[in-house]
Design an enzyme around this catalytic site. Sequence first.
Site, PDB file in Angstrom:
ATOM      1  N   HIS A  63      -3.287 -24.277 -49.783  1.00  0.00           N
ATOM      2  CA  HIS A  63      -4.747 -24.347 -49.904  1.00  0.00           C
ATOM      3  C   HIS A  63      -5.123 -24.767 -51.322  1.00  0.00           C
ATOM      4  O   HIS A  63      -4.440 -24.414 -52.290  1.00  0.00           O
ATOM      5  CB  HIS A  63      -5.426 -23.027 -49.511  1.00  0.00           C
ATOM      6  N   ASP A  81      -8.391 -24.327 -52.579  1.00  0.00           N
ATOM      7  CA  ASP A  81      -9.456 -23.520 -53.163  1.00  0.00           C
ATOM      8  C   ASP A  81      -8.853 -22.353 -53.936  1.00  0.00           C
ATOM      9  O   ASP A  81      -7.686 -21.997 -53.746  1.00  0.00           O
ATOM     10  CB  ASP A  81     -10.400 -23.012 -52.079  1.00  0.00           C
ATOM     11  N   ASP A  93      -1.581 -19.871 -57.286  1.00  0.00           N
ATOM     12  CA  ASP A  93      -2.176 -19.598 -55.969  1.00  0.00           C
ATOM     13  C   ASP A  93      -3.393 -20.479 -55.763  1.00  0.00           C
ATOM     14  O   ASP A  93      -4.493 -20.118 -56.159  1.00  0.00           O
ATOM     15  CB  ASP A  93      -2.536 -18.112 -55.904  1.00  0.00           C
ATOM     16  N   GLU A 144      -9.320 -20.800 -48.022  1.00  0.00           N
ATOM     17  CA  GLU A 144      -8.450 -19.648 -47.762  1.00  0.00           C
ATOM     18  C   GLU A 144      -8.876 -18.430 -48.558  1.00  0.00           C
ATOM     19  O   GLU A 144      -8.909 -17.306 -48.036  1.00  0.00           O
ATOM     20  CB  GLU A 144      -6.994 -20.015 -48.079  1.00  0.00           C
ATOM     21  N   GLU A 145      -9.207 -18.626 -49.830  1.00  0.00           N
ATOM     22  CA  GLU A 145      -9.578 -17.488 -50.664  1.00  0.00           C
ATOM     23  C   GLU A 145     -10.903 -16.866 -50.214  1.00  0.00           C
ATOM     24  O   GLU A 145     -11.168 -15.698 -50.489  1.00  0.00           O
ATOM     25  CB  GLU A 145      -9.665 -17.903 -52.137  1.00  0.00           C
ATOM     26  N   HIS A 200      -4.940 -14.108 -58.430  1.00  0.00           N
ATOM     27  CA  HIS A 200      -6.271 -13.505 -58.310  1.00  0.00           C
ATOM     28  C   HIS A 200      -6.705 -12.792 -59.584  1.00  0.00           C
ATOM     29  O   HIS A 200      -7.860 -12.387 -59.689  1.00  0.00           O
ATOM     30  CB  HIS A 200      -6.363 -12.501 -57.144  1.00  0.00           C
TER      31      HIS A 200
END
Length: 492
Positions: free
Chosen positions: A107, A109, A140, A174-175, A439
Amino acid sequence: MPTADAEAPRPAAVPDLAADVPALRARLDSLLPAAIADLEDLVRIPSIAFDGYDRSEVRRSAEAVAALLRGAGLPDVRITSVAGGAPAVIGRRPAADGMPTVVLYAHHDVQPTGDPDLWSSAPFEPTRRGERLYGRGAADDKAGVIAHVTALRLVGEELAAAGIGVSVFVEGEEEAGSPTFRPFIEAHRDDLAADVIVVADSANWSVGTPALTTSLRGLVDLTVTVHALDHAVHSGMFGGPALDALTQLGRLIATLHDEQGSVAVDGLVQAPDPEVDMPEEDYRRDASVPEGLELAGTGSITSRLWTKPALSVIGIDAPSVQQASNTLVPSARAKLSLRIAPGQDPEAAMSALIAHLEAHTPRGCRLEIARGEQGRPFLAPADTPAMGLARSAFAAAWGTDPVDTGLGGSIPFIADLLEVFPGAEVLVTGVEDPDSRAHGVDESLHLGEFARVCLAEALLLRAAGSLQGEARQSSAATAASQVAASEAGEGA
């Protein structure tokens, strides 16, 4: 480990991939500078798909990914979305008749950054320090995107000559919870149909030790509001006989765990303990838990992380200290996040949590509950043709055998992949390591691990032709075993 009622597929004969490593590694070394530069360019795009952020940046990120896939030799590349969702990218080269297809997922995003002043360098300005590249999305999951691109640059021409099909699916939300994931893959079912789906959104065991993620916890969350008074009243004149809503909410929250810190909600299940464990000092270091703070729960660290439920309070609505007045707060609200073990049905877990809250509401208070997100857990069968091939590729790339690990976090859309593509094997891999801080503040990618990820994926793709026939013959049994393994233990 739970097993399926269906007959498990027999593992395919796994080719020895070690002989391919020196030549591929030499080619990879020449490609890495461009790959890292491409990653840095992606990191500079603040592609946050949450409401309230500039969605044009997500579109700009998708366009950059599409250009990379075209440059990697995929003849059919499109940016598309469904139901008003964020832009995703699909790039593909169809398989020749009778040859397998591999779908590569990542992903583009990213998570919001939080307070940028807490970062050691600007979140969207990639910065190298030692062996690590820092920046939001550096690990990520923009590194996952570039790993796919780099693997195709390495062996794409060989795949095309062999007739092995490749589709790359780079999601854009996704996030933000993948709100349109299921309708998207249903709308693009023909483009994404595969024998093997590689989900590059997980982590390795440590720097120098690869991992295949074979289990994932699921997720349910809800918001609970405790109403204690009809309106705010003077804390001096009326405090004592009446407790404020924040205190009542705190009393309710305190019932969610027992004295040892284990989740105390009846009706939740736990999966069998993992075969590997993590030293407590490693967990404390990676999770920033100081010495002297007692760890919650019982059993091995990995069981508490992967195969048992975990319940957290992730938000509370309350007056700020600065704005507080001497009044009894009439109502208070909290958001609860429950990670559920493999084998747990999300709806059953939601019902169990609600029943617990209702049963333990402080007397006289009124409870209001708003259901939130639900995501299924995942448990992969250990011995499948693609799993054996992945283990061989990882061992060749790292020079050491991979570890089968769980993940305490959730990737709920894997259940959707298994349902929409029941003939596919799903492999969960990743580019992160325990210090990547996905994150969080100062997210980073270990560049040496990134190189090994690219090499392993190239080896896997190059050898995917060995799955020809075997994967298709065993696909129904594989799908049955994956679904059954994810659901086994329900109600235990």
